[in-house]
Write a protein that holds these residues in place. Structure first.
Motif, PDB file in Angstrom:
ATOM      1  N   MET A   1       0.847  -1.181   0.000  1.00 20.11           N
ATOM      2  CA  MET A   1       0.000   0.000   0.000  1.00 20.11           C
ATOM      3  C   MET A   1       0.888   1.238   0.000  1.00 20.11           C
ATOM      4  O   MET A   1       1.926   1.272   0.652  1.00 20.11           O
ATOM      5  CB  MET A   1      -0.900  -0.033   1.223  1.00 20.11           C
ATOM      6  N   ASP A   2       0.481   2.254  -0.708  1.00 20.46           N
ATOM      7  CA  ASP A   2       1.246   3.485  -0.855  1.00 20.46           C
ATOM      8  C   ASP A   2       1.051   4.404   0.358  1.00 20.46           C
ATOM      9  O   ASP A   2      -0.062   4.538   0.873  1.00 20.46           O
ATOM     10  CB  ASP A   2       0.790   4.180  -2.145  1.00 20.46           C
ATOM     11  N   PRO A  52     -10.273   3.560  10.287  1.00 25.77           N
ATOM     12  CA  PRO A  52     -10.432   3.749   8.840  1.00 25.77           C
ATOM     13  C   PRO A  52      -9.505   2.877   7.996  1.00 25.77           C
ATOM     14  O   PRO A  52      -9.696   2.757   6.792  1.00 25.77           O
ATOM     15  CB  PRO A  52     -10.127   5.240   8.632  1.00 25.77           C
ATOM     16  N   LEU A  53      -8.521   2.250   8.627  1.00 19.94           N
ATOM     17  CA  LEU A  53      -7.565   1.404   7.894  1.00 19.94           C
ATOM     18  C   LEU A  53      -7.877  -0.080   8.022  1.00 19.94           C
ATOM     19  O   LEU A  53      -7.189  -0.911   7.426  1.00 19.94           O
ATOM     20  CB  LEU A  53      -6.142   1.668   8.414  1.00 19.94           C
ATOM     21  N   SER A  59      -7.203  -7.237   4.910  1.00 15.98           N
ATOM     22  CA  SER A  59      -6.912  -7.790   3.588  1.00 15.98           C
ATOM     23  C   SER A  59      -5.429  -8.143   3.428  1.00 15.98           C
ATOM     24  O   SER A  59      -5.050  -8.811   2.472  1.00 15.98           O
ATOM     25  CB  SER A  59      -7.312  -6.795   2.489  1.00 15.98           C
ATOM     26  N   GLY A  60      -4.600  -7.638   4.341  1.00 16.47           N
ATOM     27  CA  GLY A  60      -3.165  -7.890   4.255  1.00 16.47           C
ATOM     28  C   GLY A  60      -2.414  -6.839   3.463  1.00 16.47           C
ATOM     29  O   GLY A  60      -1.194  -6.895   3.346  1.00 16.47           O
ATOM     30  N   ALA A  61      -3.122  -5.852   2.918  1.00 18.15           N
ATOM     31  CA  ALA A  61      -2.472  -4.782   2.150  1.00 18.15           C
ATOM     32  C   ALA A  61      -1.628  -3.886   3.054  1.00 18.15           C
ATOM     33  O   ALA A  61      -0.651  -3.291   2.620  1.00 18.15           O
ATOM     34  CB  ALA A  61      -3.510  -3.940   1.415  1.00 18.15           C
TER      35      ALA A  61
END
Length: 85
Positions: A1-2, A52-53, A59-61
């Motif tokens: 994730m960025d 919020p995350l 999802s593992g992102a």
């Protein structure tokens, strides 16, 4: 994730004044500054960042999150005390 994606998610969800996200591989460091943290316990502040995350975490992102939260007053003091000489 960025890192920028995380910053945007947190800013929109919490109305933060500042948010800085850095990563070292799969470990992310979040520094969040906002009035929303005023009067909150450390646990509630952490929960406010996680909420919020959560979809990205499950999802593992997003993996291994380190969080530091400040009110604007605390952040101003933190920057003064940690300025390089």
């Amino acid at each position: 994730m960025d890192c920028k994606q995380i910053e945007e998610i947190l800013t929109q969800a919490l109305g933060l004044e500042e948010v800085h996200v850095t990563s070292d591989g799969s470990h992310y460091q979040v520094v969040a500054v906002g009035e929303c943290f005023d009067g909150m316990s450390r646990i509630k502040q952490q929960q406010a960042i996680y909420a919020p995350l959560m979809d990205h975490i499950t999802s593992g992102a997003l993996h291994a999150l380190s969080i530091k939260t400040f009110t604007p007053t605390q952040w101003k003091r933190e920057k003064i005390f940690n300025m390089p000489l």
